[in-house]
Structure formats: structure tokens, C-alpha cells
Design a protein around this motif. Structure first.
Motif, PDB file in Angstrom:
ATOM      1  N   CYS A 148     -10.974  96.602  45.530  1.00 37.33           N
ATOM      2  CA  CYS A 148     -12.121  97.766  45.390  1.00 37.33           C
ATOM      3  C   CYS A 148     -11.883  98.897  46.295  1.00 37.33           C
ATOM      4  CB  CYS A 148     -13.585  97.284  45.683  1.00 37.33           C
ATOM      5  SG  CYS A 148     -14.046  96.139  44.480  1.00 37.33           S
ATOM      6  N   ALA A 149     -11.753 100.240  45.642  1.00 39.32           N
ATOM      7  CA  ALA A 149     -11.688 101.536  46.647  1.00 39.32           C
ATOM      8  C   ALA A 149     -13.154 101.705  47.291  1.00 39.32           C
ATOM      9  CB  ALA A 149     -11.285 102.551  45.663  1.00 39.32           C
ATOM     10  N   VAL A 150     -14.123 101.276  46.566  1.00 35.60           N
ATOM     11  CA  VAL A 150     -15.627 101.368  47.289  1.00 35.60           C
ATOM     12  C   VAL A 150     -16.036  99.935  47.413  1.00 35.60           C
ATOM     13  CG1 VAL A 150     -17.984 102.109  46.726  1.00 35.60           C
ATOM     14  CG2 VAL A 150     -15.958 103.551  46.059  1.00 35.60           C
ATOM     15  N   ILE A 151     -16.298  99.702  48.612  1.00 42.02           N
ATOM     16  CA  ILE A 151     -16.983  98.283  48.891  1.00 42.02           C
ATOM     17  C   ILE A 151     -18.351  98.131  48.375  1.00 42.02           C
ATOM     18  CG2 ILE A 151     -17.560  96.612  50.750  1.00 42.02           C
ATOM     19  CD1 ILE A 151     -14.745  96.748  50.466  1.00 42.02           C
ATOM     20  N   PRO A 152     -18.504  97.214  47.615  1.00 41.25           N
ATOM     21  CA  PRO A 152     -20.207  97.122  47.197  1.00 41.25           C
ATOM     22  C   PRO A 152     -21.229  97.355  48.384  1.00 41.25           C
ATOM     23  CG  PRO A 152     -18.752  95.429  46.108  1.00 41.25           C
ATOM     24  CD  PRO A 152     -18.091  95.890  47.194  1.00 41.25           C
ATOM     25  N   ALA A 153     -22.068  98.094  47.915  1.00 39.73           N
ATOM     26  CA  ALA A 153     -23.066  98.404  48.803  1.00 39.73           C
ATOM     27  C   ALA A 153     -24.019  97.461  48.975  1.00 39.73           C
ATOM     28  CB  ALA A 153     -23.943  99.658  48.470  1.00 39.73           C
ATOM     29  N   VAL A 154     -24.161  96.455  47.775  1.00 38.87           N
ATOM     30  CA  VAL A 154     -25.167  95.604  47.892  1.00 38.87           C
ATOM     31  C   VAL A 154     -24.622  94.427  47.022  1.00 38.87           C
ATOM     32  CG1 VAL A 154     -27.560  94.741  46.872  1.00 38.87           C
ATOM     33  CG2 VAL A 154     -27.451  96.782  48.144  1.00 38.87           C
ATOM     34  N   ASN A 155     -24.871  93.131  47.509  1.00 39.11           N
ATOM     35  CA  ASN A 155     -24.742  92.010  46.576  1.00 39.11           C
ATOM     36  C   ASN A 155     -26.031  91.105  46.510  1.00 39.11           C
ATOM     37  OD1 ASN A 155     -23.522  89.568  44.973  1.00 39.11           O
ATOM     38  ND2 ASN A 155     -22.535  88.803  46.636  1.00 39.11           N
ATOM     39  N   GLN A 156     -26.717  91.146  45.326  1.00 41.22           N
ATOM     40  CA  GLN A 156     -27.979  90.582  45.136  1.00 41.22           C
ATOM     41  C   GLN A 156     -27.546  89.182  44.778  1.00 41.22           C
ATOM     42  OE1 GLN A 156     -30.936  91.234  41.341  1.00 41.22           O
ATOM     43  NE2 GLN A 156     -31.191  93.035  42.731  1.00 41.22           N
ATOM     44  N   ILE A 157     -28.294  88.150  45.353  1.00 45.64           N
ATOM     45  CA  ILE A 157     -27.862  86.836  45.089  1.00 45.64           C
ATOM     46  C   ILE A 157     -29.340  85.963  45.223  1.00 45.64           C
ATOM     47  CG2 ILE A 157     -25.354  86.795  45.733  1.00 45.64           C
ATOM     48  CD1 ILE A 157     -25.992  85.704  48.426  1.00 45.64           C
ATOM     49  N   GLU A 158     -29.007  84.590  45.127  1.00 43.94           N
ATOM     50  CA  GLU A 158     -30.058  83.837  45.092  1.00 43.94           C
ATOM     51  C   GLU A 158     -30.345  83.546  46.713  1.00 43.94           C
ATOM     52  OE1 GLU A 158     -30.907  78.940  44.424  1.00 43.94           O
ATOM     53  OE2 GLU A 158     -29.288  79.978  43.157  1.00 43.94           O
ATOM     54  N   SER A 159     -31.475  83.560  47.143  1.00 44.39           N
ATOM     55  CA  SER A 159     -31.841  83.152  48.580  1.00 44.39           C
ATOM     56  C   SER A 159     -33.129  82.641  49.030  1.00 44.39           C
ATOM     57  CB  SER A 159     -31.286  84.480  49.372  1.00 44.39           C
ATOM     58  OG  SER A 159     -31.563  83.856  50.854  1.00 44.39           O
ATOM     59  N   HIS A 160     -33.439  81.620  49.343  1.00 46.87           N
ATOM     60  CA  HIS A 160     -34.938  81.302  49.703  1.00 46.87           C
ATOM     61  C   HIS A 160     -34.756  80.253  50.767  1.00 46.87           C
ATOM     62  CE1 HIS A 160     -33.371  78.090  47.086  1.00 46.87           C
ATOM     63  NE2 HIS A 160     -33.210  78.788  46.148  1.00 46.87           N
ATOM     64  N   VAL A 161     -35.597  79.699  51.255  1.00 45.63           N
ATOM     65  CA  VAL A 161     -35.721  78.603  52.241  1.00 45.63           C
ATOM     66  C   VAL A 161     -34.911  77.631  52.137  1.00 45.63           C
ATOM     67  CG1 VAL A 161     -37.693  79.563  53.565  1.00 45.63           C
ATOM     68  CG2 VAL A 161     -37.871  77.688  51.705  1.00 45.63           C
ATOM     69  N   TYR A 162     -34.827  77.134  50.740  1.00 43.49           N
ATOM     70  CA  TYR A 162     -33.928  75.996  50.489  1.00 43.49           C
ATOM     71  C   TYR A 162     -32.554  76.092  50.382  1.00 43.49           C
ATOM     72  CZ  TYR A 162     -38.648  74.380  49.714  1.00 43.49           C
ATOM     73  OH  TYR A 162     -40.125  73.984  49.753  1.00 43.49           O
ATOM     74  N   PHE A 163     -32.282  77.334  50.356  1.00 45.26           N
ATOM     75  CA  PHE A 163     -30.763  77.969  50.033  1.00 45.26           C
ATOM     76  C   PHE A 163     -30.749  79.215  50.525  1.00 45.26           C
ATOM     77  CE2 PHE A 163     -27.197  79.313  46.797  1.00 45.26           C
ATOM     78  CZ  PHE A 163     -26.146  78.601  47.402  1.00 45.26           C
TER      79      PHE A 163
END
Length: 266
Positions: A148-163
Motif C-alpha cells: 500500500c502506498a497509503v496506509i489504511p486510516a481505519v480497520n473496522q473489525i469485530e470487537s467486544h468484551v468477549y473478543f
């Protein structure tokens, strides 16, 4: 509202409204009510088939465009260079707008490098203000950014208290990518609102389990986009900026982390 600064200087609200499954007139009303109580980030996707009502609600809210932050994501028939080029213009038209604040590759499938090239071109010409990815695990992320020439500004992923994926968040931080959580409330996979430890902690602060969950993520620097169509719940989800969790309470919440996806996405 609190804001995060992305790797290109764009400011993004740390809390927004997820719009999965918000469609038609009820969906429009839910988005409009969220805007009326103080939400400024609205997260949608081609997959959600609701960009038009997102755009209409934003227009009808009478909130100045520069105060809003609109995210959309591309997958499926848009999973190619030409697909994203077409999709960007289509989304802008559906939003009745001139730009998108954040555009993401929704899934690590298809021609991701062609898709990202189209996103970068949209960034360069001002059609989007920031670009990123979604649902890329650590290995896919590290492999992806090598090209990537441009590093991703965001990575939207699963996240909650169990993971929580806090270990992955440190990797993202090291490379300048902001983590944004979907499924903060597990989307019904677990009855997280009745989790005894969260209920106990919530009572200490005169808060709800939902507020404690979001506060826990926010205090770890994770952006959140909980979905709710109920205005009272929307207001409750916003009511997380007037308290802080003790280190002891955060350590107790951390013990809930099973380090395993509830969606088998990874």
C-alpha cells in the motif's frame, strides 16, 4: 462528542451509529433520531442497501455537512477496481452529496488491491477524505500494507468484551491504522447486557452495562459504531463521556475476553 485524528489528519468521531438492517421509513426515522440526539458519524455499506435513506436523513437533519462523518463500505459486485470506481460515484449520488468521509473495503476478498487503488484515486481527487479496510485480520493486514502506498486510516473489525482484539489494536497502532469496532454488543450472539460482572460494575457508576461496554472500548482508544433504532437506547449509547472506569474494573472486564470470534469471521 470526542474525536480521533486519523493518519491523514482527518478527525473522526469516536462514537457513531451503525446502520446494518436499518432500512425503509423505520430506518430513516432511526437515523434521523440519532442525528437529533447528537450522533455525527453514520456508518453504512453497499451491503446494507440503505445509503439513500442515510443521505436523506443527513440532509433532513439540517446539520451542517462539515459536522457530519459518513462512512460506507464496498464488497460483493463492487469488489474490483472498476466496481469501486463505479460504487464511489453511485454512493455520492445516493447520499446527494459531493464526497464521502471514509470509504472502506468491506471484506478481504475479491481484487482488494484493485479496489484499494480505486479508493486511493478517489482520495486524491477529493471524492473521499480517508480510506481504509474492514475485517482484515492481523496476517491479512500486515500482508496488505506491504503493497500500500497509503496506509489504511481505519480497520473496522469485530470487537467486544468477549473478543476485544486489543493485541491486534497494538499492531494497528504501530502502523498508523485506527481500530473501529463492530458488534460491540455481540449482535445478540451473547446476552452481554446481563453479564454479571458488567452489571455489577455498571451499578458502581450508576450506568448501564451497555454504557460500561462502550466506555471500556473508548478508553482503549477503539472507535465504536453501535446500532440502535430506539431513541432512548441511542441516547444511552451516547452517555459515555461523563465517567471513567477504574483500572481495577478494566482488569475485571478484561477477564471476560475469550480471545475467540463469535462470528467465525477469522
Amino acid at each position: 462528542m470526542e474525536y480521533l485524528t486519523l493518519n491523514n489528519g482527518v478527525k473522526m468521531p469516536i462514537l457513531g451509529l451503525g446502520t446494518w438492517d436499518l432500512r425503509g421509513s423505520p430506518g430513516y426515522k432511526a437515523i434521523l433520531s440519532a442525528l437529533s440526539v447528537g450522533y455525527r458519524l453514520i456508518d453504512t455499506a453497499k451491503m446494507y442497501a440503505n445509503e439513500e435513506i442515510v443521505g436523506k436523513a443527513c440532509k433532513d437533519s439540517k446539520i451542517a455537512r462539515e459536522e457530519l462523518f459518513i462512512t460506507t463500505k464496498f464488497s460483493g459486485s463492487y469488489a474490483s477496481y472498476e466496481g469501486v470506481k463505479r460504487g464511489i460515484d453511485e454512493s455520492i449520488s445516493l447520499f446527494s452529496d459531493s464526497y464521502i468521509d471514509l470509504a472502506l473495503i468491506h471484506e478481504p476478498y475479491g481484487d482488494v488491491f484493485g479496489m484499494y487503488e480505486a479508493l486511493q484515486e478517489a482520495l486524491e481527487c477529493g471524492k473521499v477524505r480517508a480510506v481504509g479496510i474492514s475485517n482484515f485480520d492481523k496476517n491479512r493486514y500486515l500482508s496488505f500494507i506491504k503493497r500500500c502506498a497509503v496506509i489504511p486510516a481505519v480497520n473496522q473489525i469485530e470487537s467486544h468484551v468477549y473478543f476485544s482484539q486489543l493485541d491486534f489494536k497494538e499492531v494497528l497502532n504501530a502502523h498508523g491504522t485506527q481500530m473501529q469496532a463492530w458488534a460491540s454488543f455481540t449482535e445478540g450472539r451473547r446476552n452481554v447486557f446481563a453479564e454479571p460482572k458488567l452489571v455489577e460494575i455498571a451499578k458502581k457508576y450508576n450506568k448501564t452495562a451497555a454504557e460500561v461496554i462502550l466506555r471500556y472500548q473508548i478508553e482503549h482508544g477503539i472507535a465504536v459504531i453501535p446500532k440502535s433504532a430506539d431513541v432512548k437506547r441511542q441516547q444511552e449509547n451516547l452517555n459515555v463521556f461523563d465517567f471513567s472506569l477504574s483500572e481495577e474494573d478494566k482488569a475485571q472486564i478484561a477477564l471476560l475476553d475469550c480471545k475467540k470470534s463469535l462470528f467465525n469471521w477469522y
